[in-house]
Motif scaffolding. Structure first.
Motif, PDB file in Angstrom:
ATOM      1  N   ARG A 176       3.037  40.544  21.674  1.00  0.00           N
ATOM      2  CA  ARG A 176       2.634  41.945  21.720  1.00  0.00           C
ATOM      3  C   ARG A 176       2.211  42.217  23.170  1.00  0.00           C
ATOM      4  NH1 ARG A 176      -1.517  43.883  17.114  1.00  0.00           N
ATOM      5  NH2 ARG A 176      -2.623  42.142  18.065  1.00  0.00           N
ATOM      6  N   GLY A 177       3.233  42.278  24.052  1.00  0.00           N
ATOM      7  CA  GLY A 177       2.968  42.379  25.472  1.00  0.00           C
ATOM      8  C   GLY A 177       2.724  41.033  26.128  1.00  0.00           C
ATOM      9  N   ARG A 178       2.430  40.046  25.340  1.00  0.00           N
ATOM     10  CA  ARG A 178       2.203  38.676  25.781  1.00  0.00           C
ATOM     11  C   ARG A 178       2.410  37.781  24.563  1.00  0.00           C
ATOM     12  NH1 ARG A 178      -4.460  38.004  25.888  1.00  0.00           N
ATOM     13  NH2 ARG A 178      -4.743  38.642  23.719  1.00  0.00           N
ATOM     14  N   VAL A 179       2.525  36.498  24.784  1.00  0.00           N
ATOM     15  CA  VAL A 179       2.540  35.557  23.663  1.00  0.00           C
ATOM     16  C   VAL A 179       1.133  35.498  23.089  1.00  0.00           C
ATOM     17  CG1 VAL A 179       2.888  33.167  22.950  1.00  0.00           C
ATOM     18  CG2 VAL A 179       4.425  34.192  24.626  1.00  0.00           C
ATOM     19  N   GLU A 180       0.989  35.886  21.810  1.00  0.00           N
ATOM     20  CA  GLU A 180      -0.340  35.921  21.203  1.00  0.00           C
ATOM     21  C   GLU A 180      -0.585  34.766  20.238  1.00  0.00           C
ATOM     22  OE1 GLU A 180      -1.884  40.470  21.262  1.00  0.00           O
ATOM     23  OE2 GLU A 180      -0.877  39.831  19.436  1.00  0.00           O
ATOM     24  N   LYS A 181       0.471  34.314  19.566  1.00  0.00           N
ATOM     25  CA  LYS A 181       0.309  33.261  18.564  1.00  0.00           C
ATOM     26  C   LYS A 181       1.587  32.440  18.524  1.00  0.00           C
ATOM     27  CE  LYS A 181      -0.333  32.703  13.512  1.00  0.00           C
ATOM     28  NZ  LYS A 181      -0.532  33.461  12.254  1.00  0.00           N
ATOM     29  N   VAL A 182       1.435  31.136  18.388  1.00  0.00           N
ATOM     30  CA  VAL A 182       2.569  30.225  18.313  1.00  0.00           C
ATOM     31  C   VAL A 182       2.347  29.303  17.120  1.00  0.00           C
ATOM     32  CG1 VAL A 182       3.826  28.362  19.478  1.00  0.00           C
ATOM     33  CG2 VAL A 182       2.926  30.285  20.815  1.00  0.00           C
ATOM     34  N   VAL A 183       3.376  29.117  16.303  1.00  0.00           N
ATOM     35  CA  VAL A 183       3.320  28.144  15.208  1.00  0.00           C
ATOM     36  C   VAL A 183       4.435  27.135  15.438  1.00  0.00           C
ATOM     37  CG1 VAL A 183       3.399  27.759  12.728  1.00  0.00           C
ATOM     38  CG2 VAL A 183       2.409  29.877  13.623  1.00  0.00           C
ATOM     39  N   PHE A 184       4.067  25.860  15.504  1.00  0.00           N
ATOM     40  CA  PHE A 184       5.042  24.797  15.753  1.00  0.00           C
ATOM     41  C   PHE A 184       4.858  23.712  14.703  1.00  0.00           C
ATOM     42  CE2 PHE A 184       6.473  20.942  18.179  1.00  0.00           C
ATOM     43  CZ  PHE A 184       7.805  21.327  18.319  1.00  0.00           C
ATOM     44  N   HIS A 185       5.846  23.597  13.819  1.00  0.00           N
ATOM     45  CA  HIS A 185       5.796  22.616  12.724  1.00  0.00           C
ATOM     46  C   HIS A 185       4.462  22.695  11.965  1.00  0.00           C
ATOM     47  CE1 HIS A 185       9.626  20.875  13.732  1.00  0.00           C
ATOM     48  NE2 HIS A 185       9.253  20.651  14.977  1.00  0.00           N
ATOM     49  N   GLY A 186       4.050  23.918  11.650  1.00  0.00           N
ATOM     50  CA  GLY A 186       2.869  24.133  10.826  1.00  0.00           C
ATOM     51  C   GLY A 186       1.565  24.259  11.580  1.00  0.00           C
ATOM     52  N   ALA A 187       1.515  23.893  12.852  1.00  0.00           N
ATOM     53  CA  ALA A 187       0.289  23.994  13.650  1.00  0.00           C
ATOM     54  C   ALA A 187       0.263  25.338  14.372  1.00  0.00           C
ATOM     55  CB  ALA A 187       0.203  22.856  14.660  1.00  0.00           C
ATOM     56  N   ALA A 188      -0.787  26.127  14.164  1.00  0.00           N
ATOM     57  CA  ALA A 188      -0.890  27.464  14.737  1.00  0.00           C
ATOM     58  C   ALA A 188      -1.806  27.459  15.952  1.00  0.00           C
ATOM     59  CB  ALA A 188      -1.410  28.450  13.695  1.00  0.00           C
ATOM     60  N   TYR A 189      -1.326  28.069  17.037  1.00  0.00           N
ATOM     61  CA  TYR A 189      -2.074  28.197  18.288  1.00  0.00           C
ATOM     62  C   TYR A 189      -2.311  29.687  18.532  1.00  0.00           C
ATOM     63  CZ  TYR A 189      -0.235  23.452  18.991  1.00  0.00           C
ATOM     64  OH  TYR A 189       0.090  22.125  18.847  1.00  0.00           O
TER      65      TYR A 189
END
Length: 391
Positions: A176-189
């Motif tokens: 949303r204008g930037r990377v706000e959330k990342v999910v990689f193999h079930g792990a959320a950042y």
């Protein structure tokens, strides 16, 4: 109506009847499976007419038999004229990332329909729901304590949906204008800052000179980097941290007591004695944890050796007893935040197993008047942690 991400992956599929009402909707969630919405499915809910949520590996073809599992129900919406945010009957049953995906669809449709603000007036204004709403909406007004205002019904929500991008390697990214959330193999950042809110984010998205990095984060600093992405969410590299060689060793029991007290203070008062009991039933230990800060077992909680070493380094670099105690207190709070959801879940399960009259008595008692006791236990945890790290 279908929506695809910038890479061409199908993200949502919405079908309308000839009369303009919702026939069905499907949204992709981070693990690659799908949640489906069946409108006006039942009246068997506390609020009456409800839509039903389904879970499936993929959306069914039009007219095909639904190969899906029912998940929960939520307040029925007029999907052609969305005017509020619905409450779900059993949100804990929704797969990880599913609530955010459905709410983002609501935000997308409401924005297209010209809705200025949506209200949430249902009886479950939890902190978890508040944080999920931040991913697809902006709250108005902006009071000093937005969470308290939300729980009191004093906020409205402006649709601000995020863009979702999926990759074949188990990666999903929200922008949303930037990377706000990342999910990689079930792990959320997560980003730690959302509108005026600073959220606890032990898996954090942050900016570096190289790009967007997903890291384990504690005590105000990164402890371990996991992913490097470009500003548009493209995965550049999976980062493999060097393994930590160590032998698991016990953390003093006083620390576990203080962690339980910290979680109890921040939870519903009626749960306090059950949280203390759940914390007391688990042994705390330092040890190696792969790509995480904590590993939870039925009777053992392992806290990452990286966290212990980061804490030891911070203490070694800090002169003065009071400053060192403040760092140890922050570490107790950090551990409590990492294990809090698990302890609360076990406390709720223990309360639910009691006979109805015992449950009523526990809820009526409202927990312990334990401010002094909690303060003493947390102080004892700080002292024990300082001694343990000095050994």
């Amino acid at each position: 109506m279908t929506t695809r991400d910038r890479r061409g992956n199908l993200v949502s599929e919405v079908r309308w009847t000839a009369a303009g009402a919702l026939e069905s909707a499907w949204v992709k969630i981070p693990d690659g499976s799908w949640l489906g919405i069946e409108p006006r499915a039942t009246t068997d809910a506390p609020w009456g007419l409800s839509d039903r949520l389904w879970h499936a590996e993929r959306p069914p073809e039009p007219g095909a038999r639904r190969a899906a599992t029912p998940v929960t129900t939520f307040e029925a919406l007029d999907w052609a004229r969305i005017d509020h945010i619905p409450a779900a009957a059993e949100p804990a049953r929704v797969p990880p990332g599913g609530g955010a995906a459905v709410l983002n669809l609501i935000a997308e449709l409401a924005l297209r329909q010209g809705a200025r603000r949506l209200a949430y007036r249902s009886p479950y204004p939890t902190e978890a729901l508040f944080l999920i709403l931040l991913e697809s909406f902006r709250y108005e007004p902006e009071p000093p304590d937005p969470l308290a205002a939300f729980m009191a019904g004093g906020l409205e929500w402006v649709p601000a949906p995020h863009e979702r991008v999926f990759a074949a390697d188990g990666l999903s990214v929200q922008l949303r204008g930037r990377v706000e959330k990342v999910v990689f193999h079930g792990a959320a950042y997560y980003r730690p800052d959302w509108q005026g809110i600073v959220r606890h984010a032990p898996r954090r998205v942050r900016e570096t000179r190289e790009g967007v990095v997903c890291s384990l984060w504690a005590l105000g600093r990164p402890l371990e980097d996991h992913l490097l992405l470009s500003a548009d969410g493209t995965l550049l590299r999976v980062l493999e941290p060097r393994p930590v060689a160590c032998v698991a060793r016990a953390i003093p029991p006083a620390v576990a007591v203080g962690v339980g007290a910290t979680v109890a203070v921040g939870s519903a008062p009626a749960l306090a004695p059950f949280i203390r009991s759940a914390a007391g039933a688990c042994a705390l230990e330092w040890g190696a944890v792969a790509r995480d800060l904590v590993a939870l077992g039925p009777d053992r909680i392992r806290v990452s050796e990286r966290l212990r070493r980061g804490l030891a380094e911070a203490l070694a670099a800090t002169p003065g007893r009071s400053a060192r105690a403040a760092i140890a207190l922050a570490a107790v709070a950090e551990i409590a935040a990492l294990v809090g959801d698990m302890l609360r879940a076990r406390a709720q399960a223990a309360l639910a197993e009691l006979p109805p009259e015992a449950q009523a008595a526990a809820l009526e008692a409202g927990g312990e008047a334990g401010d002094v006791r909690s303060a003493q236990e947390i102080a004892g945890a700080v002292e024990a942690l300082l001694v343990d790290l000095a050994a």
